[in-house]
Structure formats: C-alpha cells, structure tokens
Motif scaffolding. Sequence first.
Motif, mmCIF file in Angstrom:
data_model
loop_
_atom_site.group_PDB
_atom_site.id
_atom_site.type_symbol
_atom_site.label_atom_id
_atom_site.label_comp_id
_atom_site.label_asym_id
_atom_site.label_seq_id
_atom_site.Cartn_x
_atom_site.Cartn_y
_atom_site.Cartn_z
ATOM 1 N N GLY A 94 51.781 42.807 29.895
ATOM 2 C CA GLY A 94 51.192 43.371 28.684
ATOM 3 C C GLY A 94 50.455 44.670 28.942
ATOM 4 N N THR A 95 49.668 45.112 27.962
ATOM 5 C CA THR A 95 48.981 46.406 28.053
ATOM 6 C C THR A 95 47.476 46.227 27.934
ATOM 7 O OG1 THR A 95 50.898 47.502 27.052
ATOM 8 C CG2 THR A 95 48.832 48.742 27.100
ATOM 9 N N LEU A 96 46.746 46.833 28.856
ATOM 10 C CA LEU A 96 45.288 46.788 28.892
ATOM 11 C C LEU A 96 44.738 48.194 28.751
ATOM 12 C CD1 LEU A 96 42.582 45.215 29.544
ATOM 13 C CD2 LEU A 96 43.011 45.811 31.946
ATOM 14 N N LEU A 97 43.774 48.372 27.862
ATOM 15 C CA LEU A 97 43.050 49.639 27.754
ATOM 16 C C LEU A 97 41.770 49.503 28.559
ATOM 17 C CD1 LEU A 97 42.613 52.469 26.579
ATOM 18 C CD2 LEU A 97 41.626 51.396 24.540
ATOM 19 N N MET A 98 41.663 50.274 29.627
ATOM 20 C CA MET A 98 40.528 50.115 30.529
ATOM 21 C C MET A 98 39.898 51.461 30.872
ATOM 22 S SD MET A 98 42.509 49.334 34.138
ATOM 23 C CE MET A 98 41.179 49.885 35.225
ATOM 24 N N ALA A 99 38.614 51.425 31.149
ATOM 25 C CA ALA A 99 37.912 52.625 31.591
ATOM 26 C C ALA A 99 38.396 53.000 32.985
ATOM 27 C CB ALA A 99 36.406 52.392 31.594
ATOM 28 N N ARG A 100 38.618 54.281 33.209
ATOM 29 C CA ARG A 100 39.114 54.737 34.517
ATOM 30 C C ARG A 100 38.084 54.526 35.621
ATOM 31 N NH1 ARG A 100 41.139 55.486 38.671
ATOM 32 N NH2 ARG A 100 42.882 56.821 39.253
ATOM 33 N N ASN A 101 36.820 54.357 35.257
ATOM 34 C CA ASN A 101 35.779 54.155 36.258
ATOM 35 C C ASN A 101 35.418 52.686 36.428
ATOM 36 O OD1 ASN A 101 34.607 54.202 33.640
ATOM 37 N ND2 ASN A 101 32.580 54.609 34.489
ATOM 38 N N CYS A 102 36.382 51.802 36.155
ATOM 39 C CA CYS A 102 36.164 50.371 36.392
ATOM 40 C C CYS A 102 36.192 50.056 37.894
ATOM 41 C CB CYS A 102 37.237 49.541 35.686
ATOM 42 S SG CYS A 102 36.956 49.325 33.911
ATOM 43 N N HIS A 103 35.584 48.930 38.234
ATOM 44 C CA HIS A 103 35.575 48.436 39.603
ATOM 45 C C HIS A 103 36.984 48.057 40.036
ATOM 46 C CE1 HIS A 103 34.757 45.284 42.746
ATOM 47 N NE2 HIS A 103 33.870 46.185 43.110
ATOM 48 N N LYS A 104 37.217 48.075 41.324
ATOM 49 C CA LYS A 104 38.547 47.800 41.857
ATOM 50 C C LYS A 104 39.069 46.426 41.450
ATOM 51 C CE LYS A 104 36.798 46.186 46.369
ATOM 52 N NZ LYS A 104 36.882 46.369 47.831
ATOM 53 N N SER A 105 38.195 45.468 41.169
ATOM 54 C CA SER A 105 38.647 44.136 40.785
ATOM 55 C C SER A 105 39.415 44.160 39.465
ATOM 56 C CB SER A 105 37.461 43.171 40.685
ATOM 57 O OG SER A 105 36.481 43.670 39.794
ATOM 58 N N VAL A 106 39.078 45.090 38.574
ATOM 59 C CA VAL A 106 39.830 45.225 37.322
ATOM 60 C C VAL A 106 41.245 45.698 37.629
ATOM 61 C CG1 VAL A 106 39.951 46.366 35.078
ATOM 62 C CG2 VAL A 106 37.722 45.707 36.022
ATOM 63 N N TYR A 107 41.363 46.668 38.520
ATOM 64 C CA TYR A 107 42.669 47.172 38.938
ATOM 65 C C TYR A 107 43.480 46.075 39.617
ATOM 66 C CZ TYR A 107 41.080 51.965 38.035
ATOM 67 O OH TYR A 107 40.634 53.116 37.439
ATOM 68 N N HIS A 108 42.803 45.274 40.430
ATOM 69 C CA HIS A 108 43.500 44.183 41.111
ATOM 70 C C HIS A 108 44.011 43.164 40.094
ATOM 71 C CE1 HIS A 108 41.044 45.079 45.013
ATOM 72 N NE2 HIS A 108 42.003 45.948 44.796
ATOM 73 N N GLY A 109 43.209 42.892 39.073
ATOM 74 C CA GLY A 109 43.646 41.991 38.023
ATOM 75 C C GLY A 109 44.861 42.532 37.293
ATOM 76 N N ALA A 110 44.860 43.835 37.009
ATOM 77 C CA ALA A 110 45.996 44.468 36.341
ATOM 78 C C ALA A 110 47.242 44.408 37.220
ATOM 79 C CB ALA A 110 45.656 45.915 35.992
ATOM 80 N N LEU A 111 47.056 44.567 38.530
ATOM 81 C CA LEU A 111 48.180 44.478 39.455
ATOM 82 C C LEU A 111 48.766 43.076 39.470
ATOM 83 C CD1 LEU A 111 49.982 45.337 41.850
ATOM 84 C CD2 LEU A 111 48.029 44.947 43.358
ATOM 85 N N LEU A 112 47.917 42.074 39.571
ATOM 86 C CA LEU A 112 48.384 40.687 39.644
ATOM 87 C C LEU A 112 49.094 40.254 38.359
ATOM 88 C CD1 LEU A 112 45.301 39.041 41.396
ATOM 89 C CD2 LEU A 112 47.556 39.461 42.403
#
Length: 472
Positions: A94-112
């Motif tokens: 799916g699609t997530l709208l996220m702040a570019r300055n989020c913590h790496k855990s948000v990116y990891h969640g998006a990757l998984l």
Amino acid sequence: MSELLESLKKYADSDHLPMHMPGHKRRMGEMGNPFFIDLTEIDGFDDLHHAKGLLKRAQQRAADIYHAEETHYLVNGSTGGILAAVSGCTTFGGTLLMARNCHKSVYHGALLRGLNVKYLYPQSTGKWGINGEILSADVDNILKQEPDIEAVLITSPTYDGVVSDVRKIAEIAHAYGVPLLVDAAHGAHFPFSDCFPEDATIAGADLVIHSLHKTLPALTQTALLHLNGNLIDRERVRDYLRICQTSSPSYVLMASMDQCMEWAAGHRDAFESFCERLRGLREGLHECQKLKLIEVPGMDITKVLISVQGLSVSGQQLAQILRREYQIEVEMACSSYVCAMTTVADQEEDLHRLLTALLKIDQKLVRMQTGSDSSLYRMDAVLPAKSVFTFLEAEKKDRERCLLTEANGRISGDFVMLYPPGIPLLAPGEEISGEMIARIGQYQRDGLELQGICENSLKVLKRERAWERYFV
C-alpha cells in the motif's frame, strides 16, 4: 565482574552530568535489585499480549493519564510500536504518506510491508540548520492528489524538539478518511505541564507512540502506544504488536512503566518546578555572546540546543570541551550545534552547572574568536529524495559497493544516516545526487557518526548494462 558491568558502574560513580536520555538521569526510581522481580508469566501476573488482569489494569491507568481510549505497553522501545503501527495501518504494498525526517524504524516498517512512500518535507529553520515543522497545507495537497494513501505518519516533537500542528493535520487527514500516526517518542512529558506543547493524543491523532525512557523516569526500552477513534483496525495493530515485540516481555520494564506513570500523575508540581528551572536556564543562556540558544516558535523547551553558527569551533568540539573540562555529557553533537536533554529529574544545581560551563566557554570564545567557518552550518534540513524504486524493489536487486566520490547518479542500495538521530539521508532505491555526496563528505570531515558508509564507500544497485540501465 564483567567488563561491561564494571564500565557501567565506574561511569555511574563518576561526576559526569548526564544531559542525555534516559530521563531518570540515574537518580529516580526505587526498584531495588532487578533480579529479585524478574519473573515470567506465572499465575497471577497476567500476559502482556493477552492482558486480562494485572497488566490490563496497568495499561488502562496509562491510557487514563494520556487521555487515550486504549494504551499498550511497549517493551521493545518505540521501535517495536512503530513497526506494529505501520504494519497494522497499511496493506502490503500500500501507500504511506510520511515525513521525510522520520526515524529509521518508520523506513524499516515501510520496507517490511513493501510500501510505496510519499514524502512530507519539513520546513527550513533557516540559519539554525535543523528540521522545522510539517505544514498541514502540505498534508492537504498530497492527500488531495494521492487518493490511495492509507495513513499519514509524522514525527512531532522531533529529536530537536520542534512541534508540528498535530491538531490541524489530524483534522485534514480525517477529512479524507485517513488516520494520523504520530511518532511522539520525545514528547512523553507533554501532558504533565502547560509549559509543554499540546500532546498528540489530546490533539486528535489516531495512534501515538511515546518513549517513556527518553523524557520521563522509566528504564531504557520502555514506551507506550495509544489508540483513539475508529479509523484504525485496532485488532490488526494488536496482532502486529505480538509479532514485533518479544514473547517474553520483561516484568522489570513493565514495573518501571507502571511506577513511572504513578509518579508522573501524582507529582505534577514537580513538573511545574522543573519548568521554572528551565526558564532560568534559558534566560541565563541569552547572556552568551558567541554561543546561541536555538529557539523555534512552539518548540519543546526541555531540549536545549546550543548553536555554534559562525564560530570556528564545531558542535563536536563543543561537546568534547563540555565532556573533558566540565564532565558534562550532552545528548547529541553535530557540525553546527549540540543538544542537551533536560528532564524533570534535573535539579537546580544540574542546570546551573550546565549554564556555568556554557557561559565560561562562551567567554573563552569571545577572547579568542578571530573568524568563522561557514562550512560548519551551511547544511539545513533533509534534501529532497528522488525515488527510482520502492524500498522493497531495491531490496530484491543485486548490490555492489561504490566509492562515494563515484556515486553521483547511482541508486542507493542501503540506508545511509547520521546516528543519532537515525534519520536516513539516503534510503534504498533513491538516486544519489552530487549535493548529497557533498553533504556526506562534509559530515565525514566533521567526524560525525555515519551508518551505511564503510571505507568511504556505500552500497548501490548493480547496473544492468554498460549504458547504465537498471532492472525494473
């Protein structure tokens, strides 16, 4: 005694002043010998992942304090909560709208989750070189253009204490039927005094995560996840909490959370006294002639950011002086500023010691300052990212190492980030620009901790052919 334990005890017995997390500052909490209360899920002590008794009541107490409809203990820190939040609030791919300055855990969640991500870019704070707020108008514009977005996720407050208008952003997200998730890891103290910004839970966010250990007297790795409203499938979030957290949650950590909540709710006067001490510290810092207190409208006053803008000393060097000459350890130091984290555990003498040290250093700079090095503060907020592939698409491709000096135009095959605070400069699938290479090079020269860079090289996607095409 083990080397690690001996080192910890030696440091704890020293005169070092902790201007960093955890929020208890090694002086609050009376739990005694942790081995004495280190139990498992025996009869009468409930089960965190299927709480019906003791732990359910403890989590409800936390929910009442934060004005949440439902609250869950997090024993894997905010990271576990963020992974569960991202997973439970999106569909795979799916699609997530996220702040570019989020913590790496948000990116990891998006990757998984194999997510497509759309970015919200924080505003610039100009000369200060820190990330500013996320504008509600930007949220509105993107949601209007991207009807497939399933959730919005922002960080407020940021690591530096900058707060966005969560209330307005929540109203906009809800108008589109989209839930707002807020990583408020650094804002667990907000509800306990009016001198702090409005807490995201009260402001209307649907899911909020607080790290108790960062700014309150709780043990490291303790956090809370709050749920409100009906835009989130709560059962899915609960399911992913069971997946993203250990099946053997520490009763020591959970007891620390319960004790922290009981103390904070019953000692609001302590937070008011703390705010008075903070005001005195910040007023005193205005006497500095060279060092500057960074102040952004609406920011969290517990984060004391000292800028070295225009000075020949870097933030790293300022931190070293504080450590070496005054035995003060700050939370973070980068090229252009240092961050001292204060909490309700800091007493008058602690803040006076910090103020005295900074005033003395400032006077030395007045006497010796002859010029400035603009390169130390020219780098502002996060750079725009050009995504060629999703994180998951990039993860599936072959990678190779590439010298940083030869990486212009290549596609990143890994995360590259400063740590702390753990915000990616580059994510997998993003094109590497010359400006990004220059910025990373400057960070290296400044001696900052960079993850994802090894021996002046980084991982990139392999090229398909000599004419530099990539697999789709």
